[in-house]
Design a protein around this motif. Structure first.
Motif, short mmCIF file in Angstrom:
data_model
loop_
_atom_site.label_atom_id
_atom_site.label_comp_id
_atom_site.label_asym_id
_atom_site.label_seq_id
_atom_site.Cartn_x
_atom_site.Cartn_y
_atom_site.Cartn_z
N LEU A 158 0.97 -1.30 -0.16
CA LEU A 158 0.03 -0.24 0.05
C LEU A 158 0.90 1.36 0.09
N TYR A 159 2.03 1.08 0.63
CA TYR A 159 2.96 2.27 0.66
C TYR A 159 3.33 2.65 -0.82
N CYS A 177 -7.77 -6.36 7.61
CA CYS A 177 -6.78 -5.55 8.30
C CYS A 177 -6.17 -4.46 7.53
N TYR A 178 -6.45 -4.71 6.10
CA TYR A 178 -5.61 -3.47 5.32
C TYR A 178 -6.61 -2.39 5.23
N THR A 179 -7.86 -2.30 5.70
CA THR A 179 -8.75 -1.20 5.93
C THR A 179 -8.11 -0.05 6.63
N LEU A 180 -7.31 -0.43 7.90
CA LEU A 180 -6.69 0.47 8.49
C LEU A 180 -5.64 1.38 8.00
N ALA A 181 -5.29 0.95 6.64
CA ALA A 181 -4.22 1.70 5.82
C ALA A 181 -5.00 3.02 5.47
N GLN A 186 -5.90 5.33 7.34
CA GLN A 186 -5.30 6.35 8.30
C GLN A 186 -4.10 6.89 8.08
N PRO A 187 -3.78 8.08 8.52
CA PRO A 187 -2.47 8.67 8.35
C PRO A 187 -1.54 7.98 9.38
N PRO A 188 -0.32 8.02 9.12
CA PRO A 188 0.29 8.57 8.07
C PRO A 188 0.46 7.79 6.81
N LEU A 189 -0.08 6.46 6.57
CA LEU A 189 -0.02 5.66 5.57
C LEU A 189 -1.00 6.38 4.59
N GLY A 190 -2.47 6.43 4.96
CA GLY A 190 -3.12 7.11 4.03
C GLY A 190 -3.29 6.65 2.66
N ALA A 191 -3.35 5.11 2.54
CA ALA A 191 -3.15 4.66 1.13
C ALA A 191 -4.69 3.83 0.86
N LEU A 192 -5.45 4.06 1.30
CA LEU A 192 -6.80 3.26 1.05
C LEU A 192 -7.92 4.56 1.04
N HIS A 193 -8.91 4.60 -0.18
CA HIS A 193 -9.59 5.69 -0.44
C HIS A 193 -11.00 5.14 -0.40
N THR A 194 -11.32 3.94 -0.62
CA THR A 194 -12.75 3.32 -0.45
C THR A 194 -12.89 2.16 0.17
N CYS A 195 -13.97 1.69 0.93
CA CYS A 195 -14.16 0.70 1.59
C CYS A 195 -15.58 0.40 1.90
N GLY A 196 -16.36 -0.38 1.34
CA GLY A 196 -17.74 -0.34 1.52
C GLY A 196 -18.21 -1.79 2.18
N CYS A 197 -17.80 -3.01 1.52
CA CYS A 197 -18.28 -4.25 2.27
C CYS A 197 -17.33 -5.30 1.78
N ILE A 221 -11.86 8.37 -15.18
CA ILE A 221 -11.48 9.52 -14.62
C ILE A 221 -9.93 9.64 -14.90
N ALA A 222 -9.42 10.76 -14.33
CA ALA A 222 -7.94 10.98 -14.68
C ALA A 222 -7.17 10.03 -14.19
N GLN A 223 -7.16 9.88 -12.69
CA GLN A 223 -6.34 8.80 -12.03
C GLN A 223 -6.65 7.33 -12.58
N ARG A 224 -5.58 6.58 -12.04
CA ARG A 224 -5.96 5.16 -12.41
C ARG A 224 -6.29 4.43 -10.94
N ASN A 225 -7.19 3.74 -11.04
CA ASN A 225 -7.80 3.28 -9.84
C ASN A 225 -7.35 1.68 -9.63
N ILE A 226 -7.27 1.25 -8.64
CA ILE A 226 -6.78 -0.15 -8.55
C ILE A 226 -7.79 -0.83 -7.53
N ALA A 227 -7.69 -2.13 -7.27
CA ALA A 227 -8.59 -2.64 -6.13
C ALA A 227 -7.41 -3.54 -5.15
N ALA A 228 -7.85 -3.43 -4.03
CA ALA A 228 -6.76 -4.31 -3.04
C ALA A 228 -7.85 -4.89 -1.94
N LEU A 229 -7.67 -6.26 -2.03
CA LEU A 229 -8.41 -7.04 -1.02
C LEU A 229 -7.64 -8.17 -0.39
N GLY A 230 -7.99 -8.75 0.51
CA GLY A 230 -7.29 -9.63 1.10
C GLY A 230 -7.48 -11.11 0.56
#
Length: 603
Positions: free
Chosen positions: A358-359, A374-378, A380-391, A407-416
């Protein structure tokens, strides 16, 4: 014999003593310990299913086959299992089926605090609610008896405080004799095949069943009136009953152990015997609305909060504010002495293999759609690397939708890994089938970490410890039609970055498996080696602080030029994952091999 058991442990014992033969679940706080307690018991089959719908289907199948069965899930798990919940209500079963569902008021580990009594009413399934561990134990058998008597699944609704609080439980310690012969499967297509013609005939049966259950509720022994002072009458249920009884010891009470359907006659009789009627219940005004629908004047959420958990203090203060108790009823609040403990916000553990991946995603400026784990905790700052989390399982689908919207930025998905098996697989198939350029990262730490290291289809072990197939993500992705697949060591930041860049440059679906076992697993613990900071090289630039590792802290020493605090590594927390060493551009944090070389030189 008496045992001191949590509500979850009591449910497991109640299931065993009531002859439950098959139990299935997906781990989810606060319900996880039920299957963990039940699985080692003799003469039972228990499994972690990939998700709650599968678990419920397994339990339904066992009940169709004439064996008592149990499905267990947390409250949001019933959203996943809702399809099965409703068809099981329509078909009924050959043997008892109890669906243990644990709600989570105050959202201790959940994304919402839905009140699943609504589901019970929605699906016309009776709902039982224990108020302590003894009732949690007893009501399992009662639920199974009701299930068989009325040909219906039965919901046993727990809440976090019932699941995790402990009290004395009287156990029988015996189990009904197991059947010695395998019975024939009873075929009844009009009952068990829910094509429209059959379903139309079953619907009136279900409605008639609810009417009979409502009549049964009038004499249900866990619905009981406790008549004392008639000035105030309280209707309550579950753990809220315990709070109500403590705050209003002299009030009359109607305790409901069956909250759907409600006993209308008993409610009218109770209301007629008290001067003022209130409901004390957590979350939704479910009972309050049921009582009001009977034409009975009642108060509830106008006094007590609809959000979060109740406790004695909340109930007492609300009662004083509403004039139900005098201000003199207020009792001093005893705050436990915590000592000089530092505050510790929820954060990824030291050595968490998700941190490096995630860094890197943050370093590349990617929008990361996350998931439950667990990665949902990412986020929070200072890592601040996760932007959506629904279910569970939403990450891939959301990223796919964003990609299609453009959109302009590339989105990726991360899950366990466990979440991928839960509901990520169909979403990845959708990415492949409908051709978006989503890159999915499976953060594969070889376990279901967040709920306590449960097995899943990728670990090669079942809940009951048997060896089994071990699903390979890479082969699965190729079978779905995804050709660009990387497997990297989650601790190797260069490898993670290279894989991400390769996937992002390609305009096609891609998968990265970032693999490294959870740092808290027993075998991983054996490899722990605290790193060290070379204070002479460190200039306090702060890069290592940005990874958000609790083991990397600011020392009391300031750099002479910059005036910034230098880094220090807490040897009690550091696992030696080397993520901090890799981000340190001044090479001030020593790698493992450097520490070993230094030690050898000193010898």
């Amino acid at each position: 014999m008496k045992r001191f058991l949590s509500g979850n442990e009591a449910v497991a014992w109640g299931a065993w003593e009531s002859g439950v033969h098959v139990a299935a679940a997906y781990p989810g706080t606060p319900s996880t310990e039920i299957l963990e307690t039940f699985a080692p018991m003799p003469d039972v089959y228990a499994e972690w299913s990939p998700n709650e719908k599968v678990a419920l289907d397994v339990a339904v199948g066992a009940a169709y086959a004439g064996s008592r069965a149990m499905a267990v899930m947390k409250h949001v798990g019933l959203n996943v299992a809702a399809d099965s919940f409703f068809y099981a209500s329509m078909t009924g079963l050959e043997a008892g089926l109890v669906i243990v569902n644990a709600d989570d008021p105050f959202m201790h580990s959940s994304q919402n605090e839905q009140d699943n009594r609504r589901y019970a009413k929605f699906a016309r399934i009776p709902c039982l609610e224990p108020s302590d561990s003894q009732e949690a134990h007893d009501l399992v058998g009662v639920a199974l008896d009701i299930s068989e008597q009325f040909d219906t699944p039965v919901m046993l609704r727990l809440t976090t405080r019932i699941s995790h609080s402990s009290s004395l439980v009287e156990l029988q310690g015996v189990r009904p004799p197991a059947r010695t012969e395998k019975p024939p499967y009873r075929i009844d297509t009009t009952k068990y095949v829910m094509v429209p013609g059959n379903a139309r005939r079953r619907h009136p049966v279900i409605e008639e069943r609810v009417t009979k259950l409502a009549q049964f509720a009038e004499t249900f022994p866990y619905n009981r009136m406790e008549l004392k002072d008639r000035a105030l009458g309280i209707v309550s249920n579950g753990v809220a009953y315990q709070y109500a009884r403590e705050v209003f010891p002299e009030a009359s009470m109607l305790k409901l152990g069956m909250t759907y359907p409600v006993p209308a006659k008993m409610l009218r009789e109770f209301a007629s015997q008290v001067e003022r009627l209130i409901v004390i219940e957590e979350l939704d005004p479910f009972l309050e609305e049921e009582i009001r629908l009977l034409g009975i004047a009642v108060e509830g959420k106008s006094i007590f909060p609809i959000c979060g958990e109740l406790d004695q203090q909340v109930v007492r203060e609300c009662a004083i504010k509403a004039g139900l108790l005098p201000p003199s009823a207020r009792v001093p609040v005893v705050t436990p002495e915590k000592g000089p403990l530092p505050s510790r916000p929820p954060i990824l553990c030291p050595g968490c293999p998700h941190r490096g991946t995630l860094y890197v995603a943050k370093k590349l400026g990617l929008v990361v759609n996350g998931d439950i784990g667990c990665y949902t905790l990412a986020f929070q700052p200072p890592l601040g690397a996760l932007h959506t989390c629904g279910c569970m399982g939403a990450s891939i689908g959301v990223a796919h939708g964003v990609a299609k919207a453009g959109i302009a930025q590339r989105n990726i998905a991360a899950l366990g890994d466990s979440t991928f098996f839960h509901t990520g697989m169909p979403a990845l198939l959708n990415v492949a089938y409908n051709r978006s350029n989503v890159t999915t990262i499976i953060l594969d730490n070889r376990t279901t970490a967040m709920t306590g290291h449960q097995q899943h289809p990728g670990t090669g072990r079942t809940l009951q410890g048997r060896e089994t197939v071990q699903v390979e993500f890479e082969a699965l992705a190729h079978a779905m039609g995804i050709q660009r697949v990387h497997t990297v060591d989650a601790y190797d930041l260069k490898a993670v970055e290279a894989a991400l860049k390769d996937c992002l440059e390609a305009d096609e679906p891609a998968l990265i498996v970032a693999r490294r076992e959870c740092a808290l697993m027993p075998e991983a613990r054996k490899q722990w080696m605290p790193l060290q900071v070379n204070a002479e090289r460190c200039n306090g630039c702060g890069l290592c602080f940005r990874i958000g590792c609790p083991a990397v802290v600011k020392s009391g020493e300031l750099d002479a030029k910059t005036g910034r605090p230098k880094a220090r590594i807490d040897p009690l927390l550091c696992t030696g994952c080397e993520i901090c060493a890799q981000v340190c551009t001044r090479r001030a944090i020593l790698f493992r091999h450097q520490l070993i070389e230094n030690k050898e030189q000193q010898q």
